[in-house]
Design a protein around this motif. Sequence first.
Motif, short mmCIF file in Angstrom:
data_model
loop_
_atom_site.label_atom_id
_atom_site.label_comp_id
_atom_site.label_asym_id
_atom_site.label_seq_id
_atom_site.Cartn_x
_atom_site.Cartn_y
_atom_site.Cartn_z
N ASP A 73 0.84 -1.18 0.00
CA ASP A 73 0.00 0.00 0.00
C ASP A 73 0.88 1.24 0.00
O ASP A 73 1.90 1.29 0.69
CB ASP A 73 -0.88 -0.03 1.25
CG ASP A 73 -1.85 1.12 1.31
OD1 ASP A 73 -2.99 0.95 0.86
OD2 ASP A 73 -1.44 2.19 1.79
N TRP A 74 0.50 2.25 -0.77
CA TRP A 74 1.31 3.47 -0.89
C TRP A 74 1.50 4.15 0.46
O TRP A 74 2.55 4.72 0.72
CB TRP A 74 0.70 4.43 -1.90
CG TRP A 74 -0.59 5.05 -1.46
CD1 TRP A 74 -0.74 6.21 -0.75
CD2 TRP A 74 -1.90 4.54 -1.64
NE1 TRP A 74 -2.07 6.45 -0.49
CE2 TRP A 74 -2.81 5.44 -1.03
CE3 TRP A 74 -2.42 3.41 -2.27
CZ2 TRP A 74 -4.18 5.24 -1.03
CZ3 TRP A 74 -3.78 3.22 -2.27
CH2 TRP A 74 -4.65 4.13 -1.66
N ARG A 75 0.49 4.07 1.32
CA ARG A 75 0.61 4.71 2.63
C ARG A 75 1.65 3.99 3.48
O ARG A 75 2.46 4.62 4.17
CB ARG A 75 -0.75 4.73 3.33
CG ARG A 75 -1.74 5.63 2.59
CD ARG A 75 -3.15 5.36 3.00
NE ARG A 75 -3.61 4.11 2.41
CZ ARG A 75 -4.86 3.89 2.04
NH1 ARG A 75 -5.79 4.80 2.23
NH2 ARG A 75 -5.21 2.74 1.51
N PRO A 107 -5.55 6.55 -4.06
CA PRO A 107 -4.20 6.28 -4.56
C PRO A 107 -3.58 7.52 -5.20
O PRO A 107 -4.27 8.33 -5.80
CB PRO A 107 -4.43 5.19 -5.63
CG PRO A 107 -5.72 4.57 -5.27
CD PRO A 107 -6.55 5.65 -4.64
N PRO A 108 -2.26 7.66 -5.06
CA PRO A 108 -1.58 8.79 -5.70
C PRO A 108 -1.60 8.65 -7.22
O PRO A 108 -1.85 7.56 -7.75
CB PRO A 108 -0.15 8.70 -5.15
CG PRO A 108 0.01 7.31 -4.67
CD PRO A 108 -1.35 6.80 -4.32
N SER A 109 -1.32 9.75 -7.89
CA SER A 109 -1.28 9.72 -9.35
C SER A 109 -0.13 8.83 -9.80
O SER A 109 0.74 8.44 -9.01
CB SER A 109 -1.07 11.14 -9.90
OG SER A 109 0.25 11.58 -9.60
N GLU A 110 -0.10 8.54 -11.08
CA GLU A 110 0.97 7.71 -11.63
C GLU A 110 2.33 8.36 -11.41
O GLU A 110 3.30 7.70 -11.04
CB GLU A 110 0.71 7.49 -13.13
CG GLU A 110 1.61 6.44 -13.75
CD GLU A 110 1.22 6.14 -15.18
OE1 GLU A 110 2.15 6.04 -16.01
OE2 GLU A 110 0.02 5.99 -15.46
N LYS A 111 2.40 9.67 -11.62
CA LYS A 111 3.65 10.40 -11.42
C LYS A 111 4.07 10.37 -9.95
O LYS A 111 5.25 10.17 -9.63
CB LYS A 111 3.49 11.84 -11.90
CG LYS A 111 4.76 12.64 -11.88
CD LYS A 111 4.54 14.03 -12.47
CE LYS A 111 5.82 14.84 -12.42
NZ LYS A 111 5.65 16.17 -12.99
N GLN A 112 3.11 10.54 -9.04
CA GLN A 112 3.41 10.50 -7.62
C GLN A 112 3.85 9.10 -7.20
O GLN A 112 4.77 8.94 -6.39
CB GLN A 112 2.20 10.93 -6.80
CG GLN A 112 1.88 12.39 -6.91
CD GLN A 112 0.54 12.73 -6.29
OE1 GLN A 112 -0.43 11.97 -6.39
NE2 GLN A 112 0.47 13.88 -5.65
#
Length: 129
Positions: A73-75, A107-112
Amino acid sequence: MTAHATPPFDRLRQLLLLLGSDHDGEALSAARALVKTLHKAGYDLHWLGDQLFSPQSGPHKATSDAPDFTGMDWRLMAMWCLAKAPAGFLTKRQHDFLCNVAGYDRPPSEKQTEFLRDLAAKVRKVAMP
């Protein structure tokens, strides 16, 4: 145990950071609150440990230039970076980015996401030589 709800990542992040407090009582309270928060959402420390340190996505995987954080998970990835980055390693911009991402509801953007993965790879290189 209750059915699994979405873990309250912003609260978990706060509590994880408080574990590093110089005040023993504050650190102990954070540890107890962390367990309680996880339990309320239907999780436990084993789940959190698996998220942070699983062989597929975590820091204990064999080292490589591009670690595979797939599935993490991004978090949790952002919290891992904050926890593992040596003092002074992150720029203010990077630190702020990780703090913000750790609290995202979506979810964050693809760039993030790409920036987060690159940052995680850099942190891993210095934290897990």
